[in-house]
Design a protein around this motif. Structure first.
Motif, PDB file in Angstrom:
ATOM      1  N   ALA A   1       0.827  -1.212   0.000  1.00 34.22           N
ATOM      2  CA  ALA A   1       0.000   0.000   0.000  1.00 34.22           C
ATOM      3  C   ALA A   1       0.860   1.260   0.000  1.00 34.22           C
TER       4      ALA A   1
ATOM      5  N   SER B   1       2.279   0.008  -4.324  1.00 38.42           N
ATOM      6  CA  SER B   1       0.963   0.092  -4.970  1.00 38.42           C
ATOM      7  C   SER B   1       1.094   0.077  -6.494  1.00 38.42           C
TER       8      SER B   1
ATOM      9  N   CYS C   1      -1.717  -8.041  -1.133  1.00 40.14           N
ATOM     10  CA  CYS C   1      -1.023  -6.842  -0.648  1.00 40.14           C
ATOM     11  C   CYS C   1      -1.031  -6.855   0.872  1.00 40.14           C
TER      12      CYS C   1
ATOM     13  N   ASP D   1       0.343  -4.830   4.303  1.00 40.17           N
ATOM     14  CA  ASP D   1       0.887  -3.545   4.763  1.00 40.17           C
ATOM     15  C   ASP D   1       0.327  -3.248   6.145  1.00 40.17           C
TER      16      ASP D   1
ATOM     17  N   LEU E   1       0.248  -0.140   7.182  1.00 41.01           N
ATOM     18  CA  LEU E   1      -0.243   1.229   6.967  1.00 41.01           C
ATOM     19  C   LEU E   1       0.461   2.259   7.843  1.00 41.01           C
TER      20      LEU E   1
ATOM     21  N   GLY F   1       2.322   3.406   4.277  1.00 47.17           N
ATOM     22  CA  GLY F   1       1.391   3.131   3.187  1.00 47.17           C
ATOM     23  C   GLY F   1      -0.006   3.608   3.550  1.00 47.17           C
TER      24      GLY F   1
ATOM     25  N   LYS G   1      -4.426   3.314   2.515  1.00 47.23           N
ATOM     26  CA  LYS G   1      -5.484   2.661   1.747  1.00 47.23           C
ATOM     27  C   LYS G   1      -5.830   3.478   0.502  1.00 47.23           C
TER      28      LYS G   1
ATOM     29  N   ASN H   1      -3.847   4.652  -1.616  1.00 46.69           N
ATOM     30  CA  ASN H   1      -3.018   4.213  -2.740  1.00 46.69           C
ATOM     31  C   ASN H   1      -3.582   2.988  -3.451  1.00 46.69           C
ATOM     32  N   ILE H   2      -4.415   2.220  -2.748  1.00 48.13           N
ATOM     33  CA  ILE H   2      -4.936   0.979  -3.334  1.00 48.13           C
ATOM     34  C   ILE H   2      -6.456   0.970  -3.407  1.00 48.13           C
TER      35      ILE H   2
ATOM     36  N   PHE I   1      -6.235  -7.495   0.255  1.00 50.71           N
ATOM     37  CA  PHE I   1      -5.414  -6.684   1.156  1.00 50.71           C
ATOM     38  C   PHE I   1      -5.464  -7.281   2.552  1.00 50.71           C
TER      39      PHE I   1
ATOM     40  N   ARG J   1      -3.981  -6.332   6.406  1.00 53.39           N
ATOM     41  CA  ARG J   1      -3.233  -5.419   7.291  1.00 53.39           C
ATOM     42  C   ARG J   1      -2.417  -6.259   8.269  1.00 53.39           C
TER      43      ARG J   1
END
Length: 321
Positions: A14, A19, A34, A36, A38, A41, A43, A45-46, A57, A59
């Motif tokens: 992310a 991304s 993906c 991440d 965060l 990174g 959210k 970005n994706i 995704f 986390r």
């Protein structure tokens, strides 16, 4: 295309670079997981990938073990700008070192290929110019940048030890300054700094005398290099420099940004930060010969695209309609 579809894990997916890599892998028909935490990174970005049938995704922090079933790994997880990696230097080192151990352990269990996104920072403030992969670097092991520099150097050590000890298929890319849309507006990197300052009418912050150099690679070119390295012959492990060998001073970059943005901002000079490299330029002879790769997007074109992105981003941040 679908006969060769792989499920690919992108840690740090992310982030700015991650991304764009996720986008390209999906375009090629792969499934992408993906991962991440965060920290840097976002959210945002994706968000354009929400609902994509081949995108997931998760986390998760790579300093903790990860149990998933995948075919290939790109390990991009780590804050990459001084502002972010110096915010919590201990966590930065853990992300590079513990993260590498966890990702390598996963790759070992799955017997899959794994790519490490290393950095030109392993060369430190280089005593040779340009930098070849054979150069061992000039790095301060106890300075404010050491959490990132030495963390990435240790990660490279782990990758090659896993290869020697466990016959793991590894790839190591040393990434030089990369820029483009989705850079964080406040990450402290020179391209985003200059563009945001120019667009908002602030003074352009230059350090030292403005004659220190960098070489800037547009994100699309860099992603192409990463994928070529991942898909190269198994005997090609790297490390391989990926970056643009065309060198610019910071003052030259500022002039280009001011010209493209048509800004009336003026440069203001400050003292050079501790351990800030005076020169940074990749020798990409190996990437050219082994991968058939070199950057294609010139700085003026890449900056124009990046300025267009930040025009919209600055408007958003101001809350303007």
């Amino acid at each position: 295309m679908y006969d060769s579809r792989k499920k690919i894990l992108v840690t740090g997916g992310a982030g700015f670079l991650g991304s764009h890599l996720c986008d390209r892998l999906l375009e090629q028909g792969h499934e992408v997981l993906c991962v991440d935490n965060l920290f840097t990174g976002t959210k945002r970005n994706i968000e354009h990938l929400n609902g994509h049938p081949r995108f997931d995704f998760l986390r998760h922090d790579v300093t903790l073990p990860l149990f998933v079933e995948i075919d290939e790994i790109y390990n991009l997880a780590c804050p990459a700008s001084p502002v972010h990696y110096q915010h919590d230097p201990v966590q930065t080192t853990k992300t590079s070192v513990h993260g590498a151990i966890n990702i390598l352990g996963l790759a070992k269990r799955l017997k899959c290929r794994v790519l490490q996104a290393s950095t030109s920072e392993v060369y430190g403030d280089p005593a040779i110019h340009p930098q070849t992969e054979e150069y061992w670097g000039n790095v301060n092991p106890i300075g404010p940048r050491s959490c990132y520099d030495e963390g990435k150097r240790c990660a490279e050590t782990l990758f090659f030890d896993y290869q020697r000890q466990h016959s793991l298929q590894i790839k190591v890319a040393r990434i030089f300054n990369t820029y483009g849309p989705r850079m964080h507006h406040a990450d402290g990197r020179v391209v985003s700094n200059f563009i945001v300052q120019a667009l908002t009418g602030e003074s352009i912050t230059l350090y030292g005398d403005g004659r220190q150099t960098r070489s800037f690679c547009y994100v699309d070119d860099l992603v192409d290099g990463l994928i070529r390295l991942m898909n190269s012959d198994p005997v090609v492990t790297g490390p391989i420099n990926l970056g643009n060998p065309v060198e610019f001073t910071m003052s030259e970059l500022a002039e280009k940004v001011l010209s493209i943005t048509r800004s009336s901002s003026r440069p203001v000079f400050h003292s050079l930060p501790l351990d800030d490299p005076k020169q940074r330029q990749p020798d990409i002879s190996k990437a050219r010969s082994v991968l058939g790769w070199e950057p294609r997007i010139a700085l003026d074109e890449g900056l124009t695209r990046t300025v267009d992105y930040f025009r919209d981003r600055v408007t958003e941040l101001r809350g303007e309609p």
